[in-house]
Design an enzyme around this catalytic site. Structure first.
Site, PDB file in Angstrom:
ATOM      1  N   ARG A 285       1.169  -1.428   7.083  1.00  0.00           N
ATOM      2  CA  ARG A 285       1.996  -1.708   8.268  1.00  0.00           C
ATOM      3  C   ARG A 285       2.629  -3.101   8.251  1.00  0.00           C
ATOM      4  NH1 ARG A 285      -2.064   1.676  10.076  1.00  0.00           N
ATOM      5  NH2 ARG A 285      -1.364   3.510  11.247  1.00  0.00           N
TER       6      ARG A 285
ATOM      7  N   ARG B  56      -7.959   5.958  -6.067  1.00  0.00           N
ATOM      8  CA  ARG B  56      -8.204   5.687  -4.642  1.00  0.00           C
ATOM      9  C   ARG B  56      -9.290   6.630  -4.150  1.00  0.00           C
ATOM     10  NH1 ARG B  56      -4.641   4.383   0.719  1.00  0.00           N
ATOM     11  NH2 ARG B  56      -4.574   2.391  -0.358  1.00  0.00           N
TER      12      ARG B  56
ATOM     13  N   SER C  57       0.830  -1.208   0.000  1.00  0.00           N
ATOM     14  CA  SER C  57       0.000   0.000   0.000  1.00  0.00           C
ATOM     15  C   SER C  57       0.865   1.259   0.000  1.00  0.00           C
ATOM     16  CB  SER C  57      -0.899  -0.017   1.238  1.00  0.00           C
ATOM     17  OG  SER C  57      -1.992   0.846   1.090  1.00  0.00           O
ATOM     18  N   PRO C  58       0.341   2.371  -0.537  1.00  0.00           N
ATOM     19  CA  PRO C  58       1.085   3.638  -0.476  1.00  0.00           C
ATOM     20  C   PRO C  58       1.340   4.047   0.971  1.00  0.00           C
ATOM     21  CG  PRO C  58      -0.792   3.814  -1.970  1.00  0.00           C
ATOM     22  CD  PRO C  58      -0.946   2.520  -1.236  1.00  0.00           C
TER      23      PRO C  58
ATOM     24  N   GLN D 101       1.225   6.859  -7.529  1.00  0.00           N
ATOM     25  CA  GLN D 101      -0.015   7.478  -7.035  1.00  0.00           C
ATOM     26  C   GLN D 101       0.160   8.992  -7.072  1.00  0.00           C
ATOM     27  OE1 GLN D 101      -1.189   7.935  -2.791  1.00  0.00           O
ATOM     28  NE2 GLN D 101      -2.710   6.345  -3.254  1.00  0.00           N
TER      29      GLN D 101
ATOM     30  N   TYR E 269      -7.648  14.999   0.548  1.00  0.00           N
ATOM     31  CA  TYR E 269      -6.788  15.827  -0.287  1.00  0.00           C
ATOM     32  C   TYR E 269      -7.636  16.490  -1.376  1.00  0.00           C
ATOM     33  CZ  TYR E 269      -3.217  13.382   2.350  1.00  0.00           C
ATOM     34  OH  TYR E 269      -2.462  12.886   3.381  1.00  0.00           O
TER      35      TYR E 269
END
Length: 783
Positions: free
Chosen positions: A714, A620, A413-414, A491, A572
């Protein structure tokens, strides 16, 4: 000790029994509004684990309960004219009336005073008691009287259900799925003695309304009167399942399930027990189980503290039970929501549908089910692999997106590293992303690459707005391709109103102390009170930002990225256009969703136009803001449909981080249901993210058809080689996983034992042998 118990159901009676054993000289009075022989509903289900608790808590009642049990191990799913069976589950049941009779007799034997057909006195009249136990059900009058203290939350759900019985004794727990002109109706059925089975009929509100208009319109019924027209309808609907047996009523009428939660479980010496404190949907069969386990926990809390410390006992009871109950409620919520959305799954192949149903609550998983019924899981695996025997775990199945062939379903994942210098990724990024590219995942994401200097979140964020950025990213992509053999995704995003903040370890979302830059957003609304007020974007600003995204997309292509993702999540810039919490515009870019989505879609279209046709694009999204009145799951489905129509190849489904007022429902794989809904309603591939921690989770999600890819963040920080180690743990060495040649000696767990030097040498030799080495087999008859 003097105890007043309001409610003579299983929770109140069992607590009274246990308290009487703890304090034989105490006074316990149970107030029950119904007669002793009244019992609404039919069968009660217990798991083997709960029975162990009962055995130790009160052996005499345990012996009598278990002597009357009906036991079974199989679950049958009847769907589209076929039956799919899974074994090894282990349930026991008995009639609710029988259970109440056992508990009533045991309580009376121990000296508990049970006052039937007595409404509970007002609270003021119960002050004689040292403890007042509210065990008066989901509509608790005691809880309502002290609502300011308990702060209840009552979540009425979408489906309608009716609790019925039948004289047909089933040989397993049965799910009957019937597709009708009105929508999907389902029945949950199980035996509970040698003469009877429970038969619960359930349907979503839209299906129920359509059927009601056409077939049953009795309207509100007085207490104790069953809805006969509806019962006749259900009998016709499930005639094949019932094999000629009639449905039996017991105050049976259509109701909606209400999930009960409370901020607190005690107020002074008043404590909530069972359904008064919490409810869990009947589809996981845990209401009575939870209530009686509450009774054990409350009684044992008093055993530990004694009669003189009521406050300590009640506090310990809640502290012990609340985490367990909340975990069960999360599982029940997953099951409840699955049945609310069952219509999106009925097109699945029968075995995948059965696997999906069995794992719906996320408590039963791929590995757990494989232990219970390995033949069933092997059959589902084989179907998923396209027929024929497949020893491959689902997470190692390939997936094609345009020309991009991914060998497995794992995504890194980013993760923002906040370590770039003037937007340029450096050696840290090479080591970070390069290390994860060696770890076996099919696809590695960059952090959000900002399309301009003022589009950065922090001064340490990476960018794609200068030639040196393209060159630096190209170095990282080249390493991932050459050494890791994985695909790598860029991304692209713009921080919007969440920009000009400190590095995350210096303060999350904290504005810079100096050197701030101007922020832009759809509306002049700061992210939080401490953040800057952004300038409302003009059409010229939109054109400029769109062109910055296009330039960055071209740069990503020159750098060699395999997939391009547009970041429309987490508050964002593009996300803030989508959310009504941050977009208050009065022009054609505000208001209804189709207007709020206009600018993000313009950016997507512009990037898709310059991104190579054979390369896939993803977006996303935050599927919910977790704030009432914000962007929600319905909006997410509608927006995903817009993206699908424009050529988006996959939706990366996250949630939240749009408003500081959010209240996420955290839990295991808690965001996966959003990816599931989009995938199965829109028909577009999805990436599931959020609290996916194990390869068992990935296998379960992929095989059930809830998402096509699983992104983990994580776990990949903890273990960069997470996917390779997942293969080793599952003893899988086939397609979909490839160890770098330098790491092959570690592709199996180190041999155990001491002095096994020859074994180590053989393992090393085997690790470096060519993959196509022939297996030599001796001819028949050779010894």
């Amino acid at each position: 000790m003097r105890v007043a118990v309001v409610g003579g159901g299983p929770a109140g009676l069992y607590f009274s029994i246990l308290m009487r054993r703890i304090d034989p000289t105490g006074e316990i009075v149970v107030y029950e509004r119904n007669r002793a022989q009244d019992a609404f509903g039919f069968g009660v289900v217990f798991s083997d684990e709960t029975l162990t608790v009962f055995e130790h808590a009160d052996p005499p009642s345990y012996d009598e309960i278990t002597a009357r049990f009906t036991h079974w191990t199989d679950i049958d799913i009847h769907h589209r004219g076929t039956r799919t069976r899974s074994g090894g589950h282990g349930f026991s049941a008995l009639g609710r009336r029988e259970l109440l009779g056992i508990l009533q007799r045991r309580a009376t034997e121990l000296g508990v005073q049970i006052r039937f057909e007595r409404e509970a006195p007002a609270l003021e009249q119960l002050r004689w008691a040292d403890v007042i136990v509210a065990a008066d059900g989901a509509s608790s009058a005691i809880r309502s009287a002290l609502a300011d203290d308990f702060q209840p939350s009552l979540d009425q759900r979408d489906c309608r259900y009716m609790w019925l019985g039948t004289g047909l004794v089933f040989d397993a727990f049965k799910f009957f799925i019937v597709q009708t002109p009105y929508g999907v109706f389902q029945a949950h059925a199980y035996p509970y003695d040698e003469r009877m089975s429970t038969f619960i009929v359930e349907a979503g509100e839209r299906a129920w309304q359509r059927a009601a208009v056409d077939r049953f319109t009795d309207g509100p019924l007085p207490p104790g009167v069953s809805d006969q027209r509806s019962i006749e309808f259900c009998g016709e609907l499930f005639a094949d399942a019932l094999e000629g047996h009639p449905l039996i009523a017991n105050n049976s009428k259509w109701v909606r399930f209400v999930t009960v939660r409370n901020r607190r479980w005690r107020s002074g010496n008043v404590v909530l027990l069972g359904d008064a404190a919490h409810t869990a949907h009947f589809s996981i069969g845990s209401g009575t189980k939870l209530a009686m386990e509450d009774a054990v926990a409350l009684a044992w809390a008093f055993r530990g503290h004694g009669a003189g410390d009521v406050t300590g006992a009640l506090d310990d009871y809640e502290a012990e039970r609340r985490p367990i109950v909340e975990s069960t409620q999360r599982a029940a919520q997953g099951s409840l929501e699955w049945f609310e959305g069952i219509g999106r799954y009925v097109r699945q192949d029968r075995r995948q549908f059965a696997f999906n149903l069995l794992t719906r609550s996320r408590r039963i998983t791929y590995d757990n089910l494989r232990l219970r019924d390995p033949a069933f899981v092997r059959a589902v695996d084989d179907d998923f692999a396209g027929g024929g025997f497949s020893p491959r775990p689902p997470m190692f199945a390939p997936l094609r997106l345009r020309s991009l062939e991914l060998p497995n379903r794992v995504v890194v994942s980013p993760m923002d590293m906040y370590s770039a210098v003037d937007g340029t990724p450096g050696d840290f990024h090479l080591v970070h992303l390069g290390g994860r590219s060696l770890g076996g995942a099919a696809l590695v994401y960059t952090e959000m690459i900002c399309v301009s200097a003022t589009g950065r979140i922090t001064p340490g964020c990476a960018g794609m707005y200068a030639s040196e950025h393209v060159e630096a990213w190209g170095r990282i992509v080249g390493f991932a391709h050459r050494q890791g053999g994985c695909a790598i995704a860029a991304q692209l995003g713009h921080s919007g109103r969440k920009g000009s903040t400190k590095l995350i370890w210096d303060g999350i979302d904290e504005p810079l102390d100096h050197g701030n830059w101007e922020l832009i957003a759809p509306s002049p609304i700061p992210y939080a009170e401490r953040n800057q007020v952004p300038r409302e974007m003009t059409r010229a600003d939109m054109d400029e930002v769109r062109d910055q995204f296009v330039s960055a997309a071209r740069g990503a292509d020159r750098a060699g990225f395999d997939l391009l993702e547009l970041h429309c999540a987490h508050g964002y810039l593009l996300s803030s256009f989508l959310s009504p919490l941050s977009n208050h515009r009065g022009d054609e870019y505000g208001g209804a969703l189709e207007h709020r989505a206009r600018f993000p879609l313009e950016v997507f279209d512009a990037c898709r136009a310059v991104w190579p046709e054979d390369k896939p694009m993803s977006v996303r999204i935050s599927a919910t803001d977790w704030v009432p009145g914000g962007f929600d799951a319905d909006d997410a489905v509608a927006f995903a449909r817009m993206l699908h129509e424009r050529g988006c190849d996959v939706v990366d489904v996250s949630s939240g981080q749009v408003s500081p007022d959010e209240r996420p429902a955290f839990g295991r794989s808690f965001q996966t249901p959003f990816a599931d809904r989009i995938r199965n309603e829109v028909g577009i591939p999805t990436i599931a993210v959020g609290a996916i921690a194990s390869y068992d989770d990935v296998n379960t999600i992929v095989l059930a058809g809830r998402a096509d890819l699983c992104a983990l963040a994580r776990p990949h920080l903890y273990d960069p080689h997470w996917t390779l180690h997942a293969a080793a743990e599952q003893e899988y060495e086939g397609d979909g996983v490839a160890w770098p040649v330098q790491y092959r000696p570690g592709s199996r767990k180190p041999p155990s034992g001491r002095g096994d030097g020859d074994g180590v040498r053989k393992e090393l030799q085997r690790s470096f042998e060519p993959a196509d080495t022939a297996l030599l087999v001796a001819p028949d008859g050779w010894s």
